[in-house]
Scaffold this motif. Structure first.
Motif, PDB file in Angstrom:
ATOM      1  N   ASP A   1       0.818  -1.221   0.000  1.00 52.25           N
ATOM      2  CA  ASP A   1       0.000   0.000   0.000  1.00 52.25           C
ATOM      3  C   ASP A   1       0.851   1.270   0.000  1.00 52.25           C
ATOM      4  O   ASP A   1       0.308   2.362   0.103  1.00 52.25           O
TER       5      ASP A   1
ATOM      6  N   ILE B   1       2.512   2.424   2.318  1.00 53.50           N
ATOM      7  CA  ILE B   1       2.483   3.095   3.624  1.00 53.50           C
ATOM      8  C   ILE B   1       3.866   3.008   4.268  1.00 53.50           C
ATOM      9  O   ILE B   1       4.332   3.941   4.903  1.00 53.50           O
TER      10      ILE B   1
ATOM     11  N   ILE C   1      -6.804   1.980   0.237  1.00 54.15           N
ATOM     12  CA  ILE C   1      -5.535   1.750   0.923  1.00 54.15           C
ATOM     13  C   ILE C   1      -5.836   1.110   2.270  1.00 54.15           C
ATOM     14  O   ILE C   1      -6.751   1.531   2.983  1.00 54.15           O
ATOM     15  N   GLY C   2      -5.056   0.110   2.625  1.00 57.88           N
ATOM     16  CA  GLY C   2      -5.234  -0.524   3.919  1.00 57.88           C
ATOM     17  C   GLY C   2      -6.443  -1.435   3.927  1.00 57.88           C
ATOM     18  O   GLY C   2      -6.814  -2.022   2.918  1.00 57.88           O
TER      19      GLY C   2
ATOM     20  N   TRP D   1      -7.793  -4.848   4.789  1.00 54.09           N
ATOM     21  CA  TRP D   1      -7.182  -6.191   4.852  1.00 54.09           C
ATOM     22  C   TRP D   1      -7.552  -6.966   6.107  1.00 54.09           C
ATOM     23  O   TRP D   1      -7.079  -8.084   6.291  1.00 54.09           O
TER      24      TRP D   1
ATOM     25  N   PHE E   1      -8.520  -7.718  10.414  1.00 50.59           N
ATOM     26  CA  PHE E   1      -7.899  -7.660  11.732  1.00 50.59           C
ATOM     27  C   PHE E   1      -6.581  -8.422  11.810  1.00 50.59           C
ATOM     28  O   PHE E   1      -5.623  -7.966  12.437  1.00 50.59           O
ATOM     29  N   GLN E   2      -6.503  -9.595  11.154  1.00 50.60           N
ATOM     30  CA  GLN E   2      -5.379 -10.488  11.420  1.00 50.60           C
ATOM     31  C   GLN E   2      -4.024  -9.883  11.045  1.00 50.60           C
ATOM     32  O   GLN E   2      -3.075  -9.960  11.817  1.00 50.60           O
ATOM     33  N   ILE E   3      -3.913  -9.292   9.852  1.00 53.98           N
ATOM     34  CA  ILE E   3      -2.632  -8.663   9.488  1.00 53.98           C
ATOM     35  C   ILE E   3      -2.830  -7.278   8.872  1.00 53.98           C
ATOM     36  O   ILE E   3      -1.972  -6.784   8.150  1.00 53.98           O
TER      37      ILE E   3
ATOM     38  N   LEU F   1      -4.635  -1.563  10.753  1.00 57.43           N
ATOM     39  CA  LEU F   1      -3.884  -0.838  11.770  1.00 57.43           C
ATOM     40  C   LEU F   1      -4.644   0.432  12.160  1.00 57.43           C
ATOM     41  O   LEU F   1      -5.250   1.089  11.315  1.00 57.43           O
TER      42      LEU F   1
ATOM     43  N   ARG G   1      -7.624  -3.464  16.543  1.00 61.82           N
ATOM     44  CA  ARG G   1      -6.177  -3.538  16.763  1.00 61.82           C
ATOM     45  C   ARG G   1      -5.771  -2.775  18.027  1.00 61.82           C
ATOM     46  O   ARG G   1      -4.867  -3.183  18.751  1.00 61.82           O
TER      47      ARG G   1
ATOM     48  N   GLU H   1       0.432   7.717   8.944  1.00 64.00           N
ATOM     49  CA  GLU H   1       1.243   7.185   7.845  1.00 64.00           C
ATOM     50  C   GLU H   1       0.380   6.847   6.623  1.00 64.00           C
ATOM     51  O   GLU H   1       0.792   7.061   5.478  1.00 64.00           O
ATOM     52  N   ALA H   2      -0.803   6.323   6.866  1.00 64.76           N
ATOM     53  CA  ALA H   2      -1.706   6.030   5.745  1.00 64.76           C
ATOM     54  C   ALA H   2      -2.217   7.329   5.132  1.00 64.76           C
ATOM     55  O   ALA H   2      -2.324   7.447   3.897  1.00 64.76           O
TER      56      ALA H   2
END
Lengths: 294, 294
Positions: free
Chosen positions: A166, A168, B137-138, B140, B142-144, B147, B152, B232-233
């Motif tokens: 992404d 980031i 963007i972003g 995906w 909870f697991q990986i 953020l 999280r 950051e995102a």
């Protein structure tokens, strides 16, 4: 009639046993299949007895003597009362004490001296011993614990690869290699992670060390963060008095150069393995029995 | 015969619908139960039709007109092809386009202007639009991923509470409060986390904000780290040209003061909600149809 003692190291992959005389001198060893008392206690029992029988056979002792032996078993999951009671009530030995797999590893690694072990494999846990006082730090499993473990390091790598995808965070040859393994499709990474067990995350950990050796910046960042969690846990055992630290587990040799300078002088090589530790603990524990019989 | 359009906002808790005339003027609204096309597509279909019917009733339009309406649905899980095809093939509308729940939220928040939304709830995702170009963007999960999300943040709090229990990190009133909820037994925390779903981790997130307001040092550390992942995102969407940023989702007002100064001047309030956005998208999308009929 001699009194035999048994040390048993039961793990998720295999179960090993050693039979020894009352002084702890090993007479024979045996091995069998997995002994996971949490997920499959009945097969664990079969493999514990199988490994013990094989050890007696190697020592040329009649297998019927198993029933009069005193055994000390180091088993993962020994902190879960139900599983321990189930297994303990069904073992064929005259006496059977169940301890943690970590404690026999510590006994093997440090012998009778004080100190601490850091077990760095798929999971992570720290065990410190001062005299008869044994303390466990960390562990708690993959979901909210086991920091610094292979599973958590592999998990961090997959997460970082998606952040790089992404834009980031910066990408690197390491994150490129991970994405390539998943057809460069983040949805494939997500699907893998959704069902992956700790060991499957852990299989990515060696890749981080390998790329870090070639100065991959993402690998170095991930390793520094992971090593810091280990150093922080070691700080606790050192603050409590441990002056000998032994790194155990598959990732131990890989992590050692990444750990803090302040800990390097405290590291010692393990004296022996967990099976030897289980025999030594058994010999100490059952020495009184042996004297009674003598 | 007038041509009606339908905007539908279907989520895991409820499904809302609005019927409008060809120019997008809302005539009536309706609401029904959950519309999760991934976990329960058949009930999702029932609730989508139920919300649409209720909207037609409120507008005093004969429900039979539903069959000639053009609908735009914003649904979670719209990126999973199988679920979309299953639902799309069974909808009773003359036309039905399925888009992401995020896209209708963006349309509602920003209207027709360029910019980006950060959706900060149990999960997290960023959507940026420049003209007809829409980028995600972003997300995906909870697991990986996710953020900065509530799940999280709650997860990080439980992990930190165990680190405090082990004296690896400092404790605080916040970690003490968490441990008290679990009978001060780390095994209870582990057992909760082992089976907890993202929403259950997320329920701990507001506690972090509440304690941070009272200067709890652990809460502040966790929030700064979490807010940094959001910043950051946002840097990525800003670098790609977004000059209007809209924070959406239940945690949006809580996070805003924790985000970087560089982003504060770019934040705008949402113009309208996701349901309004779905109607606006439907009006644009189906304008040609309406002209044909006129």
């Amino acid at each position: 009639m001699p009194h035999y003692i048994l040390g048993i190291d039961g793990g998720g992959t295999s179960c090993r046993a050693a039979v020894a005389d009352a002084k702890g001198r090993i007479l024979g060893r045996g091995k069998s299949g997995a002994a996971n008392i949490l997920t499959d206690p009945d097969n664990a029992l079969i493999h514990i007895v199988g490994a013990a029988t094989a050890a007696f056979e190697e020592a040329n002792i009649a297998p019927s003597e198993i029933g009069s032996a005193s055994a000390l078993l180091g088993l993962a999951g020994s902190n879960v009362g139900d599983a321990v009671h189930y297994v303990q009530g069904r073992l064929p030995f005259a006496k059977a004490d169940i301890e943690s797999d970590g404690l026999i590893a510590l006994q093997g690694a440090l012998g009778d001296s004080d100190g601490a072990v850091a077990i760095l494999g798929t999971g992570s846990i720290y065990i410190a011993r001062q005299g008869s006082d044994v303390r466990y730090i960390g562990g708690w499993g993959f979901q909210i614990g086991d920091l610094g473990s292979g599973a958590r390091l592999g998990h961090a790598l997959l997460q970082e690869s998606l952040l790089a995808f992404d834009h980031i965070h910066p990408s690197s040859p390491l994150t490129d290699a991970v994405m390539a393994e998943f057809n460069s499709d983040p949805r494939d990474v997500v699907e893998f992670a959704r069902v992956a067990r700790p060991g499957e995350f852990g299989r990515f950990a060696p890749k981080v060390f390998a790329f870090a050796e070639h100065n991959d910046p993402v690998a170095i960042t991930l390793l520094r963060a992971s090593a810091q969690t280990i150093d922080e846990a070691l700080d606790v055992v050192v603050a409590r008095g441990s002056r000998r630290l032994c790194l155990l587990g598959g990732l131990a040799p890989l992590y050692r150069p990444w750990l803090a300078k302040r800990h390097q002088p405290l590291f010692v090589e393990p004296e022996a393995d967990a099976l030897t530790g289980s025999v030594a603990l058994a010999a100490k524990r059952f020495a009184a029995d042996a004297r009674e019989r003598a």
